[in-house]
Design an enzyme around this catalytic site. Structure first.
Site, mmCIF file in Angstrom:
data_model
loop_
_atom_site.group_PDB
_atom_site.id
_atom_site.type_symbol
_atom_site.label_atom_id
_atom_site.label_comp_id
_atom_site.label_asym_id
_atom_site.label_seq_id
_atom_site.Cartn_x
_atom_site.Cartn_y
_atom_site.Cartn_z
ATOM 1 C CB SER A 157 -0.964 -0.056 1.181
ATOM 2 O OG SER A 157 -1.924 0.970 1.139
ATOM 3 C CG ASP A 165 -7.032 -1.967 -3.704
ATOM 4 O OD1 ASP A 165 -7.633 -1.149 -2.991
ATOM 5 O OD2 ASP A 165 -5.831 -2.258 -3.539
ATOM 6 C CG HIS A 172 -5.858 -1.728 0.048
ATOM 7 N ND1 HIS A 172 -5.230 -1.244 -1.080
ATOM 8 C CD2 HIS A 172 -5.151 -1.232 1.102
ATOM 9 C CE1 HIS A 172 -4.211 -0.482 -0.731
ATOM 10 N NE2 HIS A 172 -4.135 -0.461 0.590
#
Length: 210
Positions: free
Chosen positions: A108, A160, A191
């Site tokens: 991320s 996502d 995610h």
């Protein structure tokens, strides 16, 4: 204070002769301990260098500021990535690491920062495992740097909502367009990092001869 001391970090020496070093970059709200298990799973016996992001967003650690969800402060990303590059260069000296065998891995926010290292500081790392990463400069076109010889694994979820799969695909295009060898794995989730993607990343790493 040295560039190494300027970042809170964990360093675990390699337990296998001639092993590479994994630079581990955590996601939003995590810390320098969060990705140690990932590093051990990706490359058993490798040295692990895991710093903590220095930006505080409502009590959550990050690597660079964002203007809102999904919109980066690109100038801050550029500055923070340069600061991180200085830390890596200093760590090479402090911990006697092979500078040609450093692989960045992140999730991320950390993966976006790792992508920034590739595009803004070519040659700093030999490769990358970036999970839920997008194009770090967003609307800006990166400079035409030479990434030939750089090997990259990208894992993205098609559902996502935070790092859209289109951003992951754009990052792959930017890296390939600059000579990097890119392996992409898409999964139907959001995610996250499914076990299947981690398995593929581990297989890719083992076959990459870092």
């Amino acid at each position: 204070m040295s560039a190494v001391e300027d970042f809170v970090h964990v360093f675990e020496p390699a337990t296998r002769p001639d092993a590479p070093t994994l630079l581990l970059l955590h996601g939003t709200g995590a810390d320098e301990y969060d990705l140690l298990p990932l590093g051990r799973a990706l490359a058993p016996g490798a040295a692990l260098l895991s710093p903590r992001g220095k930006v505080d967003e409502n009590g959550m650690n990050r690597w660079f500021r964002r203007l809102r969800e999904g919109v980066f402060d690109v100038e801050d990303l550029i500055a923070r990535t340069a600061e991180l590059a200085g830390f890596v260069e200093a760590a090479v000296e402090t911990y006697d690491l092979d500078p040609k065998r450093i692989v960045v891995s992140g999730f991320s926010n950390g993966a976006n920062t790792g992508a920034g290292l590739l595009l803004l500081h070519p040659g700093l790392v030999a490769g990358a495992v970036l999970l839920a990463a997008g194009a770090p400069l967003q609307g800006r076109e990166p400079d035409p740097v030479d990434l030939s010889g750089t090997r990259v694994f990208l894992g993205n979820g098609t559902a996502d909502p935070i790092t859209t799969v289109d951003q992951g695909r754009l990052l792959a295009e930017q890296l390939r367009g600059r000579g990097a060898s890119v392996r992409r794995e898409e999964h139907p989730g959001g995610h996250q990092v499914p076990a299947r993607v981690l398995d593929r990343a581990r297989e890719w790493f083992a076959g990459s001869d870092f």
